[in-house]
Design an enzyme around this catalytic site. Structure first.
Site: not given
Length: 251
Positions: A142, A156
């Site tokens: 990401s 995350y």
């Protein structure tokens, strides 16, 4: 460019995984698709087989936190298709809660899935590729791997930073064996995960456009790819230099 005919995608029942499966099917590739939700996976597989009768679509149920099963499923796919040319480590969670608010369970689940579960997938794929002396490993990380972020994003971003680092190390180890590793860092792409956000992000791209960009980047097999390249390549530079006060606005 090497043609990777047999492609394994984890987390393929929805979101980025489903989108990539559709794109690769349209390119005539054979697919090995796995996910926890087998009903949606089977629907997708039936649709792809009907739409592209020349390809093979194999499916398995898989929870990537069941580490022993990861290795079993990857071996089963290899046996069914004859070989695996590319593995896309995609399964993941977008959950998270602010640090110290009593929700260690949620943050642990995100880390166990996105980091430890992804490492299991990398290990399983790399073992197969070592035997074949060839293969491409694409790890879906990401843009959030760049820095630590506050609030719901802390676990995350940590999980994605960890798996990007693991992918970098794996590339150094496996490259001399003819195995390619790509660290893929998507920005905001419309999916079930992003749909839970309360605010619509102006940088969000559609699911189809995002899947097209992901597949294009993966096919090129670079060391690292920000997807879509605009605006995420220049933003990656800006985020690295951003002061902490600006990062707090993500909370």
């Amino acid at each position: 460019m090497v043609l990777r005919q047999n492609i394994l995608i984890t987390g393929a029942s929805s979101g980025l995984g489903e989108g990539m499966a559709r794109q690769f099917a349209a390119r005539g590739r054979n697919l090995a698709l796995c996910a926890r939700r087998t009903d949606r996976l089977d629907e997708l597989a039936a649709e792809l087989r009907a739409g592209y009768p020349g390809i093979t679509v194999a499916t398995r149920a898989l929870d990537v936190t069941d580490h022993a099963r990861v290795f079993e499923v990857f071996d089963e796919f290899r046996a069914e298709l004859g070989r695996l040319d590319r593995v896309i480590v995609n399964a993941g969670l977008g959950k998270g809660q602010p640090v110290g608010t009593g929700r260690f369970d949620v943050n642990r689940q995100t880390l166990e899935t996105n980091l430890v579960g992804a490492v299991a997938q990398i290990e399983a794929a790399a073992g197969i590729f070592r035997e074949q002396k060839d293969g491409h490993l694409a790890v879906i990380s990401s843009f959030m791997a760049l820095r630590g972020f506050p609030g719901n994003l802390t676990a995350y971003s940590a999980s994605k930073a960890g798996i990007s680092a693991f992918a970098d190390g794996a590339r150094l180890e496996l490259g001399r064996l003819g195995i390619t590793v790509t660290d893929v860092r998507p920005g905001y792409i419309d999916s079930e995960m992003t749909a839970r956000a309360t605010k619509r992000n102006p940088l969000m791209v559609s699911a189809e456009a995002g899947a097209q960009a992901l597949v294009k980047a993966i096919e090129a097999e670079p060391k690292r790819a920000y997807v879509p390249s605009w605006p995420w390549v220049p933003l990656s530079v800006a985020i690295r230099m951003a002061p902490s006060a600006l990062l707090r606005k993500f909370a």
